[in-house]
Design a protein around this motif. Structure first.
Motif, short mmCIF file in Angstrom:
data_model
loop_
_atom_site.label_atom_id
_atom_site.label_comp_id
_atom_site.label_asym_id
_atom_site.label_seq_id
_atom_site.Cartn_x
_atom_site.Cartn_y
_atom_site.Cartn_z
N VAL A 178 0.89 -1.18 0.00
CA VAL A 178 0.00 0.00 0.00
C VAL A 178 0.92 1.22 0.00
O VAL A 178 1.58 1.51 1.00
N VAL A 179 0.96 1.93 -1.14
CA VAL A 179 2.05 2.88 -1.38
C VAL A 179 1.54 4.30 -1.60
O VAL A 179 0.70 4.56 -2.48
N ILE B 149 4.94 3.26 2.92
CA ILE B 149 4.70 1.93 2.36
C ILE B 149 4.18 1.03 3.47
O ILE B 149 4.84 0.83 4.49
N GLY B 150 2.99 0.49 3.26
CA GLY B 150 2.44 -0.49 4.18
C GLY B 150 2.31 -1.84 3.50
O GLY B 150 2.33 -1.93 2.27
N ALA C 6 2.90 -4.67 8.42
CA ALA C 6 4.21 -4.00 8.46
C ALA C 6 4.11 -2.67 7.74
O ALA C 6 3.21 -2.46 6.91
N GLY C 7 5.04 -1.78 8.04
CA GLY C 7 5.04 -0.50 7.34
C GLY C 7 6.28 0.32 7.64
O GLY C 7 6.92 0.14 8.67
N ALA D 222 -2.07 3.39 5.99
CA ALA D 222 -1.72 1.98 6.22
C ALA D 222 -0.45 1.83 7.06
O ALA D 222 -0.46 1.18 8.11
N ALA D 223 0.64 2.41 6.60
CA ALA D 223 1.90 2.28 7.34
C ALA D 223 1.80 2.95 8.71
O ALA D 223 2.28 2.41 9.72
N GLY D 224 1.17 4.11 8.76
CA GLY D 224 1.07 4.84 10.02
C GLY D 224 0.28 4.11 11.08
O GLY D 224 0.57 4.22 12.28
N ILE D 225 -0.73 3.35 10.67
CA ILE D 225 -1.55 2.62 11.64
C ILE D 225 -0.71 1.62 12.42
O ILE D 225 -0.75 1.57 13.65
N ILE D 226 0.07 0.80 11.71
CA ILE D 226 0.84 -0.21 12.44
C ILE D 226 2.01 0.41 13.20
O ILE D 226 2.35 -0.03 14.30
#
Length: 267
Positions: A85-86, A106-107, A116-117, A217-221
């Motif tokens: 997810v970019v 990037i997630g 991961a992210g 996406a990346a920020g969530i994890i």
């Protein structure tokens, strides 16, 4: 020292390759070709170039993964499970105005779950990264959310609606409610970095609406692995689908949820 997995290393390698060209473009931003996707919503040659680099590199390193791309759309995965997810340039408007606050995000999704992210701020050379069950890090330093519990001591971040986005009046009421009880509200213009800053304890919380999957996406994890509580504004779990998000430390989550709930109910 934090030990990065092969998956995190693949994302970092790809992001750093894209970042080298991005920084050159930033130093010559007046020469970039720019077009509009919508009112106050821009896409530059830097976005397109970074996305092309990321797609090539990530596709080479994990050819079985599909893509969810800001500019390039959806590419089906070969394994039916994993997707990159970019967001090749989160903070495009900052970038085009010469403001040095933007990032590559990037997630990795496995099914509907982000596992991961990474978020790379190329100007500050800060790499925020996380993997499920491993923790959250900035470069080699372990991240933890802030421990503040009094709203009066807290700094919050948000995204302010711009032209072409509805609910300006509703947002202003919400903003006023948060301002009245907090130490301040910041609007930096890059949602991925806002979430990373919550993970790092720089912000005590962040909320926003009308975001896309690649913004979050990346920020969530990264935020969750640092101890943040992350949900929709009403407490739901469909942030990626619905586009609204609240991320805070545990000490102020109830207070922020209460403020947001009261504003949703007000006329």
């Amino acid at each position: 020292m934090a030990r990065k997995s092969a998956l995190i290393n693949a994302m970092e390698l790809s992001a750093r390759k894209a970042a080298r060209k991005m920084l050159r473009d930033f130093n010559e931003v007046e020469h970039l070709q720019v077009s509009r996707k919508g009112p106050a919503d821009f896409v530059s040659q830097a976005d397109l170039s970074a996305e092309a680099t990321l797609r090539e590199e990530l596709g080479r390193l994990r050819p079985e993964f599909g893509f969810i791309l800001e500019e390039g759309g959806f590419v089906e995965s070969k394994d039916g499970i994993h997707y990159w997810v970019v967001d090749p340039l989160d903070g495009t408007t900052n970038f085009l105005h010469g403001i040095p606050h933007f990032a590559i995000s990037i997630g990795v999704k496995a099914g509907k779950e982000v596992i991961a992210g990474i978020i790379l701020d190329p100007v500050k050379d800060e790499l925020f990264w996380a993997e499920k069950g491993v923790g959250s890090f900035m470069n080699d330093r372990r991240l933890r959310v802030s421990s503040r519990t009094r709203m009066a001591d807290c700094i919050l971040a948000t995204g302010i609606p711009f032209t072409g986005v509805a609910d300006h009046e509703k947002f202003l009421k919400e903003l006023a409610s948060v301002m009245a009880v907090s130490a301040g509200v910041r609007r930096f213009g890059a949602a991925a970095l806002d979430l990373a800053y919550v993970a790092a304890g720089r912000f005590d919380g962040f909320w926003e609406r009308n975001l896309s999957e690649w913004d979050m996406a990346a920020g969530i994890i990264i935020a969750r692995e640092a101890g943040a509580l992350v949900s929709q504004l009403d407490g739901g779990e469909k942030m990626l689908e619905k586009g609204d998000i609240l991320a805070t430390n545990s000490g102020i989550n109830n207070a922020m949820m209460d403020i947001l709930r009261k504003n949703r109910l007000s006329k």
